[in-house]
Scaffold this active site. Structure first.
Site, PDB file in Angstrom:
ATOM      1  N   SER A  73      41.468  34.996  42.003  1.00 28.47           N
ATOM      2  CA  SER A  73      40.550  33.984  42.520  1.00 28.47           C
ATOM      3  C   SER A  73      39.183  34.523  42.895  1.00 28.47           C
ATOM      4  CB  SER A  73      41.172  33.300  43.735  1.00 28.47           C
ATOM      5  OG  SER A  73      41.421  34.225  44.781  1.00 28.47           O
ATOM      6  N   LYS A  83      43.504  22.058  42.051  1.00 26.95           N
ATOM      7  CA  LYS A  83      42.303  22.677  41.503  1.00 26.95           C
ATOM      8  C   LYS A  83      41.900  21.973  40.212  1.00 26.95           C
ATOM      9  CE  LYS A  83      42.725  27.075  43.917  1.00 26.95           C
ATOM     10  NZ  LYS A  83      43.662  26.623  44.953  1.00 26.95           N
ATOM     11  N   HIS A  91      44.587  29.201  39.456  1.00 25.63           N
ATOM     12  CA  HIS A  91      43.226  29.172  38.902  1.00 25.63           C
ATOM     13  C   HIS A  91      43.229  29.286  37.378  1.00 25.63           C
ATOM     14  CE1 HIS A  91      40.822  29.337  42.636  1.00 25.63           C
ATOM     15  NE2 HIS A  91      41.840  30.023  43.119  1.00 25.63           N
TER      16      HIS A  91
END
Length: 375
Positions: A162, A220, A190
């Site tokens: 990240s 996300k 991610h």
């Protein structure tokens, strides 16, 4: 009452209202711009209208049809045998590690740059945890060779780190893990929706095995606001379903978030233009930033770390950039190692060309305003 953090207004896009100002948003995990996409919002609304805010039961007792539909759709999308839903990826990581490494004889080998929820999950497990140097497979082999033979072992890594944006080298990691007789656990928070040929994550990016144990989030790139998952072989998922404390003794993700996530997966499956636009936006931003003088870490996805080094300098530059019209956040120790403070820029498919060009101009102006002595 005075708050020390900004207050956001309106629906997220490439720009956001913060404390009465419109700023270019460069610090959001909404990589594909789906948090404000009407198809995803409509999915949340349908689930909310059908199931209300929830059925008031732990997920081990009962789930709604929208939750079951989401689990099935995600399993098909990832090519996984089975999926278990959580209210966050942090809960998924804690449940998975705590369940699979639940005796003193078991071991967890963890990359030193892994997300905090992986670290916390390892701390809660009864097994021994050994940390190997970031992306150092030789060090992983050394640590693995020191383990008692025959003990259950997990090697756990972020798929996309990240704070760096780098992708774990799963193509080299998988055979090493097999040699150690271990199971590989990859946090795809991610990565899903972002990397890989069709956006299916770091496992797809490296052509890895669909049987890899994966955790991830719906908050996300999928834009669902809340929720996490464990995906993998049925026997692993069933083991966590039966004994995972962070699954059994907590509430499920809300139906509205499940409905949003289900709609988002269908958008990703049927409409590749979002991912194509994201990648074009990342390329445009990186090209422009190359002329500003700032040092960038190389990465294949939408995380673009701007390296500042000194903690105070990172905080100062972030303030300047916000004053000039873009929202960014500085990261310093202990979030990142000492001496590697940075601003983590996150690009989205929701950004327009004008947003990105204006952001590049802001970074160029911030560079001009920085003192010549940058120590």
């Amino acid at each position: 009452m005075t708050h020390s953090w900004p207050t956001a207004d309106g629906r997220l896009s490439g720009r956001i209202g913060l404390d009465g100002r419109e700023l270019i948003m460069l610090s959001s995990n909404d990589y594909l711009g789906l948090a404000g996409d009407e198809r995803v919002v409509a999915g949340a609304r349908r689930a909310l209208d059908t199931h209300g805010t929830g059925i008031g039961l732990n997920p081990s007792i009962a789930l709604t049809r929208v939750h079951r539909g989401l689990a099935d759709e995600l399993a098909d999308y990832l090519g996984a045998e089975s999926v278990l839903l959580f209210n966050s990826c942090a809960a998924a990581n804690c449940a998975t590690l705590q369940t699979l490494a639940d005796t003193p004889e078991t071991a967890i080998l963890s990359d030193e740059y892994n997300h905090a929820s992986i670290v916390d999950g390892a701390r809660l497990a009864r097994g021994r945890t050994r940390v190997y140097r970031h992306d150092d497979l030789a060090d992983l082999a050394r640590v693995g060779a020191e383990l008692e033979p025959g003990a259950r072992t997990l090697v756990v890594t972020d798929g996309v780190f990240s704070m760096e944006g780098s992708v774990a080298r799963l193509d080299e990691l998988e055979p090493l893990v097999a040699d150690l007789g271990a199971d590989l656990v990859v946090d795809e928070s991610h990565a899903v929706g972002v990397v890989g040929r069709t956006g299916r994550g770091s496992v797809e990016h490296h052509g890895g095995a669909p049987s890899t144990i994966r955790t991830g989030t719906f908050s996300k790139a999928l834009g669902a606001g809340l929720g996490g998952f464990l995906a993998g072989p049925s026997e692993i998922v069933d083991e966590v379903r039966g004994r995972g404390r962070f699954f059994i003794f907590t509430s499920p993700m809300p139906p509205a978030s499940a409905g949003a996530a289900l709609a988002a997966i269908r958008v990703l499956r049927d409409d590749p233009t979002r991912l194509e636009l994201l990648r074009a936006n990342v390329a445009r931003f990186r090209r422009g930033m190359g002329e500003t003088g700032w040092e960038l870490l190389d990465s294949p996805g939408p995380i673009v770390p701007v390296m500042l080094g000194d903690d105070e300098r990172a905080a100062r530059v972030a303030r300047v950039i916000r004053d000039l019209g873009a929202f960014v956040a500085p990261f310093s120790y202990p979030v990142v190692p000492r001496g590697t403070a940075r601003i983590r820029v996150q690009i989205s498919a929701a950004h327009t060309a004008d947003d990105l060009d204006a952001a590049i101009d802001i970074f160029a102006e911030a560079a001009r305003l920085e003192p010549t002595d940058r120590s």
